[in-house]
Design a protein around this motif. Structure first.
Motif, PDB file in Angstrom:
ATOM      1  N   LEU A 174       5.090  14.052  -4.822  1.00 35.50           N
ATOM      2  CA  LEU A 174       5.656  13.420  -3.619  1.00 35.50           C
ATOM      3  C   LEU A 174       6.867  12.561  -3.974  1.00 35.50           C
ATOM      4  O   LEU A 174       7.775  12.408  -3.163  1.00 35.50           O
ATOM      5  N   TYR A 198      10.723  24.571   1.991  1.00 31.69           N
ATOM      6  CA  TYR A 198      10.503  23.150   1.701  1.00 31.69           C
ATOM      7  C   TYR A 198       9.526  22.528   2.701  1.00 31.69           C
ATOM      8  O   TYR A 198       8.686  21.715   2.335  1.00 31.69           O
ATOM      9  N   SER A 253      15.583   3.518  -5.985  1.00 35.10           N
ATOM     10  CA  SER A 253      14.146   3.593  -6.229  1.00 35.10           C
ATOM     11  C   SER A 253      13.420   3.970  -4.946  1.00 35.10           C
ATOM     12  O   SER A 253      14.020   3.996  -3.868  1.00 35.10           O
ATOM     13  N   LEU A 254      12.147   4.262  -5.071  1.00 35.95           N
ATOM     14  CA  LEU A 254      11.353   4.594  -3.887  1.00 35.95           C
ATOM     15  C   LEU A 254       9.872   4.412  -4.202  1.00 35.95           C
ATOM     16  O   LEU A 254       9.490   4.228  -5.355  1.00 35.95           O
ATOM     17  N   HIS A 255       9.056   4.483  -3.164  1.00 32.44           N
ATOM     18  CA  HIS A 255       7.607   4.433  -3.336  1.00 32.44           C
ATOM     19  C   HIS A 255       7.015   5.815  -3.085  1.00 32.44           C
ATOM     20  O   HIS A 255       7.435   6.505  -2.164  1.00 32.44           O
ATOM     21  N   ASP A 313       2.370   9.851  -5.982  1.00 30.41           N
ATOM     22  CA  ASP A 313       2.267  10.651  -7.201  1.00 30.41           C
ATOM     23  C   ASP A 313       3.592  11.369  -7.458  1.00 30.41           C
ATOM     24  O   ASP A 313       4.510  11.291  -6.654  1.00 30.41           O
ATOM     25  N   ARG A 366      -3.305  15.967  -0.083  1.00 33.21           N
ATOM     26  CA  ARG A 366      -3.524  14.536  -0.343  1.00 33.21           C
ATOM     27  C   ARG A 366      -4.369  13.874   0.744  1.00 33.21           C
ATOM     28  O   ARG A 366      -5.190  13.009   0.458  1.00 33.21           O
ATOM     29  N   ASN A 384       0.831  -1.197   0.000  1.00 33.57           N
ATOM     30  CA  ASN A 384       0.000   0.000   0.000  1.00 33.57           C
ATOM     31  C   ASN A 384       0.865   1.246   0.000  1.00 33.57           C
ATOM     32  O   ASN A 384       0.497   2.273   0.525  1.00 33.57           O
ATOM     33  N   GLN A 385       2.050   1.126  -0.540  1.00 37.03           N
ATOM     34  CA  GLN A 385       2.976   2.246  -0.456  1.00 37.03           C
ATOM     35  C   GLN A 385       2.996   3.074  -1.726  1.00 37.03           C
ATOM     36  O   GLN A 385       3.820   3.955  -1.876  1.00 37.03           O
ATOM     37  N   ARG A 404       6.101  23.408   1.632  1.00 34.15           N
ATOM     38  CA  ARG A 404       5.712  22.666   0.430  1.00 34.15           C
ATOM     39  C   ARG A 404       5.360  21.223   0.785  1.00 34.15           C
ATOM     40  O   ARG A 404       4.327  20.696   0.361  1.00 34.15           O
ATOM     41  N   HIS A 405       6.221  20.609   1.579  1.00 37.61           N
ATOM     42  CA  HIS A 405       6.007  19.202   1.925  1.00 37.61           C
ATOM     43  C   HIS A 405       4.716  19.029   2.733  1.00 37.61           C
ATOM     44  O   HIS A 405       3.898  18.156   2.434  1.00 37.61           O
ATOM     45  N   ALA A 454      10.284  12.862  -2.098  1.00 41.24           N
ATOM     46  CA  ALA A 454      10.873  11.687  -1.452  1.00 41.24           C
ATOM     47  C   ALA A 454      12.277  11.434  -2.006  1.00 41.24           C
ATOM     48  O   ALA A 454      13.199  11.071  -1.270  1.00 41.24           O
ATOM     49  N   ALA A 514      11.940  11.830   5.403  1.00 40.23           N
ATOM     50  CA  ALA A 514      11.524  13.222   5.221  1.00 40.23           C
ATOM     51  C   ALA A 514      11.336  13.906   6.570  1.00 40.23           C
ATOM     52  O   ALA A 514      11.829  15.016   6.795  1.00 40.23           O
ATOM     53  N   ASP A 547       1.559  19.837   0.577  1.00 36.70           N
ATOM     54  CA  ASP A 547       1.254  18.749  -0.365  1.00 36.70           C
ATOM     55  C   ASP A 547       0.563  17.592   0.347  1.00 36.70           C
ATOM     56  O   ASP A 547      -0.363  16.982  -0.185  1.00 36.70           O
ATOM     57  N   LEU A 589       5.654   5.471   5.987  1.00 35.05           N
ATOM     58  CA  LEU A 589       6.414   5.016   4.824  1.00 35.05           C
ATOM     59  C   LEU A 589       7.883   5.245   5.115  1.00 35.05           C
ATOM     60  O   LEU A 589       8.231   6.205   5.794  1.00 35.05           O
ATOM     61  N   ILE A 612       9.152  13.309  -6.211  1.00 32.22           N
ATOM     62  CA  ILE A 612      10.309  14.228  -6.270  1.00 32.22           C
ATOM     63  C   ILE A 612      10.773  14.587  -4.862  1.00 32.22           C
ATOM     64  O   ILE A 612      11.962  14.598  -4.550  1.00 32.22           O
ATOM     65  N   GLU A 667      10.021   6.397   3.071  1.00 29.62           N
ATOM     66  CA  GLU A 667      10.386   7.687   2.484  1.00 29.62           C
ATOM     67  C   GLU A 667       9.994   8.833   3.419  1.00 29.62           C
ATOM     68  O   GLU A 667      10.711   9.815   3.558  1.00 29.62           O
TER      69      GLU A 667
END
Lengths: 98, 252
Positions: free
Chosen positions: A37, B136, A29-31, A34, B147, A7-8, B139-140, A41, B40, B143, B34, A39, B36
């Protein structure tokens, strides 16, 4: 691999340009859900230590890759054509990035 | 109160906001939804810690009693901290953290834009440097507001609830006292009434895009300008200050 459910979000491949004028290099790579996000990440994941000045992200499914089974027919014919390498020239003094 | 004392308190306010919010964000490390986003939030935390470092160093110099940024971070008691209540609120779920970040970063953006023109060169320099990071952060977090707000029913309801719960902590961001009066006169500090207008219209713009409702201004919490905090700050300090207090000569 494409059957793996998570679900990532979408898988993206990240390319980083370390300096203006140099080619973009695959960084990893990453998840992300869209492109905006993705860019962000990519920035947070791969440029934290000043690695780059510009980023490309590409959905992994948009990358067309050669089939590893085709390796022989695609690449082996290059093995015995030494004259295709620019090794018969004298390197000019002071030339960089060659 | 003279100008030097006012500047000391003002710089503490700025520095404590960055320090405490940075600490809160660092609590997400290894726990974000996540991988990522884990990185962040950690990045935002480090940005804020860097800002706190510069600001508290300058506060120590302004005070003139030889206290370093570490002394100020680790050896002050709860009532001596001047950060806003907003930044000490517990992380909650990811949506709550994003709402808190969005409200604070937008405030910091407009405040630091003004402070980068401050007549105090050091404040102006720190503000100009921090501004790149804060842009930043805005922006983060914006965004993510879009969502989550305009996402699923579940995400929408969660951020709307967070927004409603947090709203009463936003009034305090714009409170001014003697410190502000002295420093505005000297061209050092920013008029928070003007910041509030910019903040409100930016917040409304993002909220309406995110299909979220701006809560009504009603009862607003207050206290931080006098060092009165929520019950949460003490727990943050207990964790943050434990090591330097237990092992005062520790180096790493």
């Amino acid at each position: 691999m494409s059957n793996a459910k998570d679900n990532q979000g979408t898988l993206w491949e990240v390319f980083i340009q370390s300096k203006s004028g140099l080619p973009y290099k695959h960084a990893g790579s990453l998840h992300a859900s869209d492109k905006e996000l993705a860019i962000q990440a990519a920035r947070d994941t791969y440029t934290r230590r000043n690695e780059g000045t510009s980023i490309w992200v590409v959905p992994a499914e948009c990358i067309v890759a050669s089939n590893p089974n085709d390796q022989e027919e695609l690449f082996d014919p290059m093995n015995d054509k030494v004259y295709r390498h620019p090794t018969f020239y004298v390197m000019p003094e002071g030339a960089k990035h060659i | 109160m003279n100008q030097q004392e006012a500047l000391y308190q003002y710089t503490l306010r700025l520095g404590d906001n960055a320090l405490i919010l940075g600490h809160r964000l660092s609590e997400w490390t290894s726990k974000a939804p996540l991988l990522e986003e884990d990185l962040a939030l950690g990045n935002l935390a480090l940005d804020l810690l860097g800002q706190a470092n510069s600001l508290l160093e300058y506060a120590g110099k302004t005070e003139g009693k030889g206290r370093s940024q570490d002394d100020l971070a680790y050896k002050r008691a709860e009532r001596e901290f001047l950060n806003n209540l907003l930044v000490e609120l517990p992380n909650g779920d990811f949506g709550f953290t994003i709402v808190r970040q969005f409200l604070y970063s937008t405030f910091a953006l407009f405040l630091y834009e003004e402070l980068s023109k401050s007549k105090d060169e050091q404040i102006a320099a720190i503000a100009a440097k921090s501004l790149k990071e804060i842009k930043y952060h805005v922006r983060h977090s914006s965004d993510w507001m879009l969502r989550l707000g305009d996402g699923t029913e579940e995400s929408h309801n969660r951020v709307q609830k967070s927004l409603n719960d947090i709203w009463m902590y936003t009034g305090e961001l714009f409170e001014m006292n003697e410190v502000d009066a002295i420093l505005i006169k000297a061209g050092i500090a920013a008029d928070l009434n003007a910041i509030k207008q910019k903040w409100s219209s930016k917040i409304e713009e993002v909220l309406s895009q995110a299909t979220l409702k701006r809560p009504q201004d009603a009862f607003m919490q207050t206290g931080s300008r006098k060092g009165i905090h929520t019950e949460y700050l003490g727990f943050i300090l207990a964790e943050m200050q434990y090591l330097p207090r237990a092992y005062p000569t520790a180096k790493w």
